[in-house]
Scaffold this active site. Structure first.
Site, PDB file in Angstrom:
ATOM      1  N   TYR A  98       0.827  -1.202   0.000  1.00  0.00           N
ATOM      2  CA  TYR A  98       0.000   0.000   0.000  1.00  0.00           C
ATOM      3  C   TYR A  98       0.868   1.261   0.000  1.00  0.00           C
ATOM      4  O   TYR A  98       0.479   2.288  -0.556  1.00  0.00           O
ATOM      5  CB  TYR A  98      -0.955   0.000   1.193  1.00  0.00           C
ATOM      6  CG  TYR A  98      -2.132  -0.923   0.996  1.00  0.00           C
ATOM      7  CD1 TYR A  98      -3.269  -0.489   0.331  1.00  0.00           C
ATOM      8  CD2 TYR A  98      -2.094  -2.238   1.454  1.00  0.00           C
ATOM      9  CE1 TYR A  98      -4.349  -1.337   0.141  1.00  0.00           C
ATOM     10  CE2 TYR A  98      -3.170  -3.092   1.270  1.00  0.00           C
ATOM     11  CZ  TYR A  98      -4.290  -2.633   0.606  1.00  0.00           C
ATOM     12  OH  TYR A  98      -5.354  -3.480   0.404  1.00  0.00           O
ATOM     13  N   GLU A 140      -8.098  -7.410   5.403  1.00  0.00           N
ATOM     14  CA  GLU A 140      -7.278  -8.480   4.806  1.00  0.00           C
ATOM     15  C   GLU A 140      -6.536  -9.265   5.887  1.00  0.00           C
ATOM     16  O   GLU A 140      -6.407 -10.496   5.787  1.00  0.00           O
ATOM     17  CB  GLU A 140      -6.308  -7.873   3.793  1.00  0.00           C
ATOM     18  CG  GLU A 140      -7.023  -7.377   2.538  1.00  0.00           C
ATOM     19  CD  GLU A 140      -6.286  -6.271   1.813  1.00  0.00           C
ATOM     20  OE1 GLU A 140      -5.036  -6.183   1.964  1.00  0.00           O
ATOM     21  OE2 GLU A 140      -6.933  -5.493   1.092  1.00  0.00           O
ATOM     22  N   ARG A 203      -4.918 -15.739 -11.239  1.00  0.00           N
ATOM     23  CA  ARG A 203      -6.306 -15.488 -11.607  1.00  0.00           C
ATOM     24  C   ARG A 203      -7.216 -16.098 -10.543  1.00  0.00           C
ATOM     25  O   ARG A 203      -6.851 -17.072  -9.873  1.00  0.00           O
ATOM     26  CB  ARG A 203      -6.649 -16.102 -12.978  1.00  0.00           C
ATOM     27  CG  ARG A 203      -5.836 -15.581 -14.145  1.00  0.00           C
ATOM     28  CD  ARG A 203      -6.102 -14.124 -14.458  1.00  0.00           C
ATOM     29  NE  ARG A 203      -5.371 -13.708 -15.647  1.00  0.00           N
ATOM     30  CZ  ARG A 203      -4.125 -13.238 -15.629  1.00  0.00           C
ATOM     31  NH1 ARG A 203      -3.465 -13.125 -14.486  1.00  0.00           N
ATOM     32  NH2 ARG A 203      -3.539 -12.886 -16.752  1.00  0.00           N
ATOM     33  N   GLY A 272     -23.399 -17.195 -19.067  1.00  0.00           N
ATOM     34  CA  GLY A 272     -22.078 -17.677 -19.444  1.00  0.00           C
ATOM     35  C   GLY A 272     -21.379 -18.396 -18.315  1.00  0.00           C
ATOM     36  O   GLY A 272     -21.981 -19.167 -17.561  1.00  0.00           O
ATOM     37  N   THR A 276     -20.734 -20.729 -12.643  1.00  0.00           N
ATOM     38  CA  THR A 276     -19.935 -21.549 -11.717  1.00  0.00           C
ATOM     39  C   THR A 276     -20.282 -21.340 -10.241  1.00  0.00           C
ATOM     40  O   THR A 276     -20.532 -22.329  -9.531  1.00  0.00           O
ATOM     41  CB  THR A 276     -18.427 -21.331 -11.966  1.00  0.00           C
ATOM     42  OG1 THR A 276     -18.135 -19.932 -11.998  1.00  0.00           O
ATOM     43  CG2 THR A 276     -18.014 -21.953 -13.284  1.00  0.00           C
ATOM     44  N   PHE A 385     -16.434 -11.118 -12.443  1.00  0.00           N
ATOM     45  CA  PHE A 385     -15.186 -11.803 -12.762  1.00  0.00           C
ATOM     46  C   PHE A 385     -14.227 -10.786 -13.369  1.00  0.00           C
ATOM     47  O   PHE A 385     -14.530 -10.178 -14.389  1.00  0.00           O
ATOM     48  CB  PHE A 385     -15.424 -12.946 -13.744  1.00  0.00           C
ATOM     49  CG  PHE A 385     -16.173 -14.114 -13.158  1.00  0.00           C
ATOM     50  CD1 PHE A 385     -16.291 -14.277 -11.792  1.00  0.00           C
ATOM     51  CD2 PHE A 385     -16.759 -15.064 -13.970  1.00  0.00           C
ATOM     52  CE1 PHE A 385     -16.990 -15.352 -11.246  1.00  0.00           C
ATOM     53  CE2 PHE A 385     -17.447 -16.142 -13.442  1.00  0.00           C
ATOM     54  CZ  PHE A 385     -17.555 -16.289 -12.072  1.00  0.00           C
ATOM     55  N   GLY A 386     -13.066 -10.571 -12.736  1.00  0.00           N
ATOM     56  CA  GLY A 386     -12.144  -9.560 -13.218  1.00  0.00           C
ATOM     57  C   GLY A 386     -12.363  -8.240 -12.498  1.00  0.00           C
ATOM     58  O   GLY A 386     -13.030  -8.176 -11.467  1.00  0.00           O
TER      59      GLY A 386
END
Length: 393
Positions: A98, A140, A203, A272, A276, A385-386
């Protein structure tokens, strides 16, 4: 949260900063990667950088966070922060990074805005940055503690299943033989692979089911369609990874998780490869005996492109009160609809909680229709996603 003096300064300068965020983030990433090339090689998604989507997501999140602090100086947008923190935790982002981001981001701000960045303006935006950064660091840290640390773990592929022409499911077990921590349906894992040029790209992939004790399962769509760049990691997984190979995985993260009682009506909408996490949710609902109505909605190019379709249908069939509607752009069978998902004639029960996953235009349309049918905005949850471009409109 945000001091009164800084709030006034940020409010006055937000239009100018917001209008320049695109240029600021572009220069920020260029400067940071020039100074720290290992971050692009081993942490940031090179495909998203090439497409510019990460810059848009960063600009949108900064603007949204600052605007929230100005409008609500005594609190913070925890939902947005949670989504970012889960992504960062899965990637292994560390607190010291950071400070690196701060150095290069504020250098870019000064370069773009010039003399407009007075000491007062710089101090106000520094306060905004560290409020956001320190909140993320704290979340986190807690997430890592809950999962036993931030370390990567080797997993052996025990089975590879071809779902469609461009979707493959991988089932894995820990290579060290140790126990497998549970996950909540809807969560994802980060997968780190070594590419031919020496980069170690990461990913995230949603866990698409619970295939058995001690196993993980995720499904990967190969990205090879214009105008998107070729998917480095999806292509590597499709062409090079088979049973017996070892991958590095994180623990499970993600805040798009089922959070509803047995009496809560649900709507699970996907398009699409967004199917999932929905399949994992349906599997959980079927196994736990969920009794309330569940509406299952999915859109795809064709039945042949519909990944995990067998599981999608089978889990829904096990529920006592499920309605299933599939839309296909082509080759729709008699029991499905032709075209794009449209909820106009889909009944939605009062008190429904909705979970959406798929392309942004799809999710925005479904969300708008659900709100029009009386679903509370707070009860519509989504996964991107992304880079999250929902805020970068």
């Amino acid at each position: 949260m945000l001091s009164e003096q800084s709030a006034a300064t940020v409010r006055a300068t937000l239009p100018a900063v917001g209008a320049s965020l695109g240029e600021i983030t572009e220069r920020f990433y260029a400067g940071m990667f020039a100074a720290r090339p290992e971050l692009l090689r081993d942490l940031f998604n090179r495909g998203n950088q090439a497409a510019g989507t990460q810059r848009q997501a960063l600009a949108g999140s900064i603007a949204a966070f600052a605007a929230h602090l100005v409008d609500h100086p005594d609190d913070r947008p925890d939902a947005m922060l949670s989504r970012i923190a889960h992504k960062h935790a899965s990637l292994g982002v560390s607190p010291d990074q950071y400070a690196i981001v701060h150095e290069h981001l504020f250098a870019a701000i000064a370069e773009v805005l010039g003399d407009a960045v007075t000491p007062e303006v710089a101090a106000a935006w520094e306060e905004v940055y560290w409020l956001m950064a320190n909140a993320l660091i704290a979340v986190e840290k807690r997430l890592h503690e809950e999962r036993g640390g931030a370390a990567w773990r080797p997993w052996e592929v025990v089975e590879r299943v071809t779902e469609t022409a461009d979707v493959v499911t991988f089932r894995l077990r820990p290579a060290d033989g140790g126990p497998v921590r549970g996950f909540r349906p809807g969560q994802y894992v980060s997968v780190r692979v070594a590419l031919a040029d020496g980069a170690r790209q990461i990913r995230q992939y949603s866990l698409s089911g619970e295939p058995g004790p001690g196993l993980r399962q995720f499904s990967v769509k190969r990205v090879h369609e214009e105008p998107a760049p070729e998917g480095e990691v999806s292509g590597h997984l499709h062409t090079r990874v088979h049973a017996g190979d070892v991958l590095e995985l994180s623990e499970a993260y993600g805040d798009l998780v089922l959070d509803a009682g047995d009496d809560t009506p649900l709507l699970l909408a996907s398009a699409g490869i967004g199917v999932t996490p929905v399949v994992a949710m349906l599997g959980h609902l079927a196994g736990s005996g969920h009794r309330a109505p569940v509406t299952v909605v999915h859109g795809d190019r064709s039945p042949a492109h519909h990944a995990l379709r067998t599981d999608h249908e089978a889990y829904a069939a096990k529920l006592p009160d499920a309605t299933v509607r599939f839309w296909y752009e082509q080759d729709a069978p008699a029991d499905a609809d032709t075209g794009y998902v449209d909820l106009a004639d889909v009944p939605v029960a009062s008190g429904t909680r909705a979970y959406l996953c798929g392309p942004l235009p799809f999710m925005r349309k479904v969300r708008e229709q659900l709100i029009g049918k009386g679903v509370a905005p707070a009860d519509v949850h989504y996964e991107v996603f992304g880079p999250d471009l929902w805020l970068a409109r």
